[in-house]
Design a protein around this motif. Structure first.
Motif, short mmCIF file in Angstrom:
data_model
loop_
_atom_site.label_atom_id
_atom_site.label_comp_id
_atom_site.label_asym_id
_atom_site.label_seq_id
_atom_site.Cartn_x
_atom_site.Cartn_y
_atom_site.Cartn_z
N ARG A 64 30.32 40.38 41.99
CA ARG A 64 30.94 39.38 42.85
C ARG A 64 31.32 38.14 42.04
NH1 ARG A 64 26.98 41.00 46.25
NH2 ARG A 64 25.70 39.16 45.84
N SER A 67 34.46 38.92 40.22
CA SER A 67 35.60 39.00 41.13
C SER A 67 36.03 37.63 41.63
CB SER A 67 35.26 39.89 42.33
OG SER A 67 35.00 41.20 41.91
N GLU A 68 35.07 36.76 41.88
CA GLU A 68 35.39 35.43 42.40
C GLU A 68 35.86 34.47 41.33
OE1 GLU A 68 31.74 34.38 44.35
OE2 GLU A 68 32.04 35.88 45.93
#
Length: 145
Positions: A64, A67-68
Motif C-alpha cells: 500500500r 502504491s500510494e
C-alpha cells in the motif's frame, strides 16, 4: 521454494545485479518520494526463511505504501542473529530478503523497484555477542528512498 528474483542484490556490501538491471530506466524523482514511509520490519523464526502468516499484513502495508507514494526504490535489508556459522547466516539473510521480495512481487510491485541487502551477522539492529539468539536480529527491514 523461493522464486528467483530479478532485482539488484547487495550482499555484505557488494552489489550483485542481474544483467537487465543496468538497462532499467531511472525514474524521475517525485514529490511523493521525498516523504518516504516509516520503515517496516518482518521477524523470522530461528534458522527460517519463511514469512510467517502474522507478517503478511506487513507485506500488505508495504505494498500500500508503494502504491500510494510510488517511492523510487524499496530497500529490503535482511540480517540474522549471531548463532551458528557466519557464512550460513549470510546465506540465510539472503533467503529472507528474497522471501520478502517475492511477497512484494506477488503484490504487484515491479521488480525494478527493489534493492536487496543481505547482511548476515554484520551491522545488526541489536548488537550481541557471538552465539546469542536475538529475535530482533532475525529480521528484514523495508525502507524507501
Amino acid at each position: 521454494m523461493l522464486k528467483q528474483s530479478l532485482a539488484p542484490l547487495v550482499i555484505a556490501g557488494c552489489l550483485v545485479s542481474p544483467a537487465h538491471a543496468q538497462d532499467a530506466p531511472s525514474p524521475a524523482p517525485t514529490a511523493a518520494s521525498s516523504a518516504a514511509p516509516a520503515p517496516l520490519v518482518i521477524l523470522f523464526d530461528t534458522a527460517s526463511n519463511k514469512v510467517q502468516a502474522n507478517s503478511l499484513a506487513v507485506l500488505d502495508k508495504a505494498s500500500r505504501a508503494y502504491s500510494e507514494g510510488k517511492p523510487i526504490v524499496m530497500i529490503i535489508t535482511a540480517s540474522s542473529d549471531r548463532v551458528g556459522n557466519a557464512a550460513l547466516n549470510l546465506r540465510l539473510s539472503q533467503q529472507r530478503a528474497t522471501a520478502v521480495l517475492n511477497g512484494l512481487l506477488e503484490r504487484g510491485i515491479p521488480a525494478d523497484r527493489f534493492q536487496l541487502l543481505a547482511k548476515g551477522q554484520t551491522e545488526l539492529p541489536i548488537p550481541t555477542q557471538p552465539g546469542v539468539s536475538e529475535a530482533r536480529n532475525r529480521a528484514v527491514e523495508i525502507t524507501w528512498r
